[in-house]
Design a protein around this motif. Structure first.
Motif, PDB file in Angstrom:
ATOM      1  N   TYR A  28     -11.651  -6.119  12.715  1.00 51.93           N
ATOM      2  CA  TYR A  28     -11.912  -5.084  11.702  1.00 51.93           C
ATOM      3  C   TYR A  28     -10.650  -4.240  11.451  1.00 51.93           C
ATOM      4  O   TYR A  28     -10.262  -4.003  10.310  1.00 51.93           O
ATOM      5  CB  TYR A  28     -13.063  -4.176  12.160  1.00 51.93           C
ATOM      6  N   LEU A  29     -10.045  -3.791  12.539  1.00 50.42           N
ATOM      7  CA  LEU A  29      -8.826  -2.975  12.421  1.00 50.42           C
ATOM      8  C   LEU A  29      -7.693  -3.767  11.778  1.00 50.42           C
ATOM      9  O   LEU A  29      -6.908  -3.235  10.978  1.00 50.42           O
ATOM     10  CB  LEU A  29      -8.398  -2.471  13.802  1.00 50.42           C
ATOM     11  N   TYR A  30      -7.596  -5.030  12.136  1.00 45.70           N
ATOM     12  CA  TYR A  30      -6.550  -5.891  11.577  1.00 45.70           C
ATOM     13  C   TYR A  30      -6.713  -6.006  10.061  1.00 45.70           C
ATOM     14  O   TYR A  30      -5.737  -5.881   9.293  1.00 45.70           O
ATOM     15  CB  TYR A  30      -6.615  -7.262  12.230  1.00 45.70           C
ATOM     16  N   ASN A  31      -7.929  -6.244   9.591  1.00 46.00           N
ATOM     17  CA  ASN A  31      -8.179  -6.379   8.155  1.00 46.00           C
ATOM     18  C   ASN A  31      -7.871  -5.083   7.407  1.00 46.00           C
ATOM     19  O   ASN A  31      -7.312  -5.099   6.298  1.00 46.00           O
ATOM     20  CB  ASN A  31      -9.631  -6.781   7.907  1.00 46.00           C
ATOM     21  N   ILE A  32      -8.240  -3.946   8.000  1.00 48.00           N
ATOM     22  CA  ILE A  32      -7.942  -2.651   7.369  1.00 48.00           C
ATOM     23  C   ILE A  32      -6.434  -2.443   7.283  1.00 48.00           C
ATOM     24  O   ILE A  32      -5.900  -2.016   6.253  1.00 48.00           O
ATOM     25  CB  ILE A  32      -8.613  -1.507   8.154  1.00 48.00           C
ATOM     26  N   ALA A  33      -5.721  -2.761   8.368  1.00 47.42           N
ATOM     27  CA  ALA A  33      -4.264  -2.582   8.388  1.00 47.42           C
ATOM     28  C   ALA A  33      -3.590  -3.480   7.362  1.00 47.42           C
ATOM     29  O   ALA A  33      -2.635  -3.065   6.671  1.00 47.42           O
ATOM     30  CB  ALA A  33      -3.726  -2.871   9.784  1.00 47.42           C
ATOM     31  N   VAL A  34      -4.060  -4.735   7.225  1.00 56.36           N
ATOM     32  CA  VAL A  34      -3.490  -5.654   6.225  1.00 56.36           C
ATOM     33  C   VAL A  34      -3.686  -5.101   4.824  1.00 56.36           C
ATOM     34  O   VAL A  34      -2.783  -5.147   3.980  1.00 56.36           O
ATOM     35  CB  VAL A  34      -4.118  -7.056   6.368  1.00 56.36           C
ATOM     36  N   GLY A  35      -4.891  -4.553   4.552  1.00 56.17           N
ATOM     37  CA  GLY A  35      -5.152  -3.989   3.229  1.00 56.17           C
ATOM     38  C   GLY A  35      -4.223  -2.835   2.904  1.00 56.17           C
ATOM     39  O   GLY A  35      -3.663  -2.750   1.808  1.00 56.17           O
ATOM     40  N   ILE A  36      -4.048  -1.926   3.880  1.00 56.07           N
ATOM     41  CA  ILE A  36      -3.157  -0.786   3.665  1.00 56.07           C
ATOM     42  C   ILE A  36      -1.720  -1.262   3.482  1.00 56.07           C
ATOM     43  O   ILE A  36      -0.979  -0.761   2.628  1.00 56.07           O
ATOM     44  CB  ILE A  36      -3.263   0.194   4.846  1.00 56.07           C
ATOM     45  N   PHE A  37      -1.319  -2.249   4.271  1.00 60.23           N
ATOM     46  CA  PHE A  37       0.040  -2.773   4.173  1.00 60.23           C
ATOM     47  C   PHE A  37       0.314  -3.371   2.797  1.00 60.23           C
ATOM     48  O   PHE A  37       1.422  -3.273   2.276  1.00 60.23           O
ATOM     49  CB  PHE A  37       0.249  -3.828   5.272  1.00 60.23           C
ATOM     50  N   CYS A  38      -0.698  -4.006   2.203  1.00 63.54           N
ATOM     51  CA  CYS A  38      -0.520  -4.609   0.870  1.00 63.54           C
ATOM     52  C   CYS A  38      -0.541  -3.557  -0.235  1.00 63.54           C
ATOM     53  O   CYS A  38       0.103  -3.733  -1.284  1.00 63.54           O
ATOM     54  CB  CYS A  38      -1.613  -5.648   0.621  1.00 63.54           C
ATOM     55  N   VAL A  39      -1.264  -2.457  -0.013  1.00 66.35           N
ATOM     56  CA  VAL A  39      -1.378  -1.419  -1.041  1.00 66.35           C
ATOM     57  C   VAL A  39      -0.100  -0.588  -1.137  1.00 66.35           C
ATOM     58  O   VAL A  39       0.289  -0.155  -2.226  1.00 66.35           O
ATOM     59  CB  VAL A  39      -2.599  -0.519  -0.746  1.00 66.35           C
ATOM     60  N   ILE A  40       0.566  -0.368  -0.016  1.00 63.84           N
ATOM     61  CA  ILE A  40       1.738   0.508   0.012  1.00 63.84           C
ATOM     62  C   ILE A  40       2.821   0.098  -0.993  1.00 63.84           C
ATOM     63  O   ILE A  40       3.289   0.916  -1.780  1.00 63.84           O
ATOM     64  CB  ILE A  40       2.314   0.595   1.440  1.00 63.84           C
ATOM     65  N   PRO A  41       3.280  -1.182  -1.017  1.00 66.90           N
ATOM     66  CA  PRO A  41       4.329  -1.536  -1.997  1.00 66.90           C
ATOM     67  C   PRO A  41       3.857  -1.416  -3.438  1.00 66.90           C
ATOM     68  O   PRO A  41       4.647  -1.056  -4.320  1.00 66.90           O
ATOM     69  CB  PRO A  41       4.670  -2.989  -1.640  1.00 66.90           C
ATOM     70  N   ILE A  42       2.579  -1.707  -3.685  1.00 67.45           N
ATOM     71  CA  ILE A  42       2.053  -1.582  -5.041  1.00 67.45           C
ATOM     72  C   ILE A  42       2.106  -0.126  -5.483  1.00 67.45           C
ATOM     73  O   ILE A  42       2.576   0.205  -6.588  1.00 67.45           O
ATOM     74  CB  ILE A  42       0.604  -2.111  -5.112  1.00 67.45           C
ATOM     75  N   ALA A  43       1.616   0.773  -4.607  1.00 72.60           N
ATOM     76  CA  ALA A  43       1.621   2.204  -4.924  1.00 72.60           C
ATOM     77  C   ALA A  43       3.038   2.725  -5.100  1.00 72.60           C
ATOM     78  O   ALA A  43       3.306   3.558  -5.971  1.00 72.60           O
ATOM     79  CB  ALA A  43       0.911   2.974  -3.820  1.00 72.60           C
ATOM     80  N   THR A  44       3.966   2.229  -4.286  1.00 71.45           N
ATOM     81  CA  THR A  44       5.364   2.659  -4.379  1.00 71.45           C
ATOM     82  C   THR A  44       5.965   2.271  -5.721  1.00 71.45           C
ATOM     83  O   THR A  44       6.694   3.058  -6.350  1.00 71.45           O
ATOM     84  CB  THR A  44       6.186   2.043  -3.234  1.00 71.45           C
ATOM     85  N   ILE A  45       5.682   1.068  -6.176  1.00 67.39           N
ATOM     86  CA  ILE A  45       6.200   0.615  -7.476  1.00 67.39           C
ATOM     87  C   ILE A  45       5.624   1.458  -8.609  1.00 67.39           C
ATOM     88  O   ILE A  45       6.344   1.897  -9.508  1.00 67.39           O
ATOM     89  CB  ILE A  45       5.886  -0.877  -7.694  1.00 67.39           C
ATOM     90  N   TYR A  46       4.311   1.705  -8.571  1.00 71.30           N
ATOM     91  CA  TYR A  46       3.681   2.532  -9.593  1.00 71.30           C
ATOM     92  C   TYR A  46       4.325   3.924  -9.655  1.00 71.30           C
ATOM     93  O   TYR A  46       4.690   4.416 -10.724  1.00 71.30           O
ATOM     94  CB  TYR A  46       2.186   2.671  -9.320  1.00 71.30           C
TER      95      TYR A  46
END
Length: 349
Positions: free
Chosen positions: A118-136
């Motif tokens: 569960y923690l691994y999946n949450i961490a992967v999601g946050i890790f993928c969102v960070i670069p997207i948010a940074t670009i925006y």
């Protein structure tokens, strides 16, 4: 403000490229070894990943839009980023928790999820969102900087135009006042024919004055044409007491300067010096190697000093500062008074 909001939504191509790419990389980097355990074909794993990324991207994007509506300006960047960070952590964590729970209860992959998974999946999601948010946010900040920069430049131009207009309005009555003083002298001396000739010349010169004064800069050739006509007006009163010499390099005639610059220097020379046939006031106008037009006159101050607020020289200096050009150079000796005015190179077409 509407432009700043709609600009953030103009991301169609970013989503079309970003969603499939994040889904592919995320599935390959973080879940390739795990996916091999259930034996599903890669394209099916990729489709599931694509659906998840699309949903998470949409939810995250909604938070970005809301943050810009609440804190749209460049000065509110900190509040906007904090809002987005809290949004991404909560929404991504909740979304990944729900999807993981669904996979766990349905055993769609053939196994139960451990708390660590569960923690691994949450961490992967946050890790993928960070670069997207940074670009925006990076693109949004860049766009805001461009808007702020061009608005500042536009404001600077408007301020420049307003200040120049103010200077122009100072010149018009000043020139007319001095011309009327000359005309008054002719009338008082009962020089009717010269007065009539002066009025005709004055109307022609003043018409040209108004036309040229609508421009920020004019060619030196036009200014010198005006100076010859203006000095002819002055000679109506001073006759041989005023001498004008113009020695300008032909190639400099196309260079530019603010309108009435030379006129004000000639007017100052006449205002502060004795002008008579016995002691002529000689005014020389020439260009030098440093691309200046130089106006120099012999100094013969009037016995009763004329009170001066130095408006003419201050006006010229102010115009050059507003045009972001080098300062004028004033040089005075016991016998001469000289002002060097920079010329602006003509714009190549």
């Amino acid at each position: 403000m509407e432009r700043s909001l709609t600009m953030g939504l103009n991301d169609r191509w970013f989503r079309r490229v970003g969603i499939p790419l994040i889904a592919l990389l995320g599935d390959w980097i973080f879940y390739d070894e795990i996916n091999q355990q259930h034996g599903w074909p890669f394209w099916l794993d990729y489709m599931v990943s694509l659906v998840e990324v699309s949903l998470l991207w949409t939810i995250s994007r909604y938070g970005i839009v809301q943050s810009r509506r609440r804190y749209p300006t460049l000065s509110q960047t900190r509040q906007r980023v904090v809002f987005q960070a809290i949004w991404f952590l909560l929404v991504t964590g909740l979304f990944r928790l729900i999807t993981s729970a669904i996979y766990d209860f349905t055993m769609v992959w053939g196994y139960h999820y451990t708390p660590l998974r569960y923690l691994y999946n949450i961490a992967v999601g946050i890790f993928c969102v960070i670069p997207i948010a940074t670009i925006y946010e990076g693109l949004y900040l860049y766009w805001q900087w461009r808007v702020t920069y061009f608005e500042a430049e536009e404001l600077k131009k408007m301020t420049l135009q307003t200040q120049l207009e103010s200077l122009r309005e100072q010149v018009k009555p000043h020139f007319l006042f001095n011309s009327l003083n000359t005309l008054q002298g002719l009338v008082m001396e009962d020089e009717k024919e010269q007065a009539v000739s002066f009025i005709i010349n004055l109307s022609q010169v003043y018409r040209y004055l108004l036309q040229s004064n609508e421009q920020l800069i004019i060619p030196l050739s036009k200014e010198l044409e005006f100076i010859r006509a203006y000095v002819d007006l002055l000679k109506t009163r001073f006759e041989q007491g005023l001498v004008l010499h113009i020695d300008v390099a032909p190639e400099m005639l196309t260079y530019n300067l603010p309108p009435l610059t030379v006129q004000m220097l000639v007017e100052n020379a006449v205002k502060h010096n004795r002008v008579s046939t016995a002691c002529p006031l000689t005014i020389r106008i020439f260009t030098d190697a440093a691309n200046n037009v130089v106006v120099v006159n012999n100094r013969q101050p009037k016995q009763s000093a004329v009170q001066s607020n130095r408006m003419g020289l201050a006006n010229i200096a102010a115009k050059y500062r507003l045009l972001n050009q080098p300062d004028i150079v004033i040089h005075q000796t016991e016998t001469t008074f000289q002002v060097a005015v920079p010329l602006l190179k003509p714009v190549s077409v």
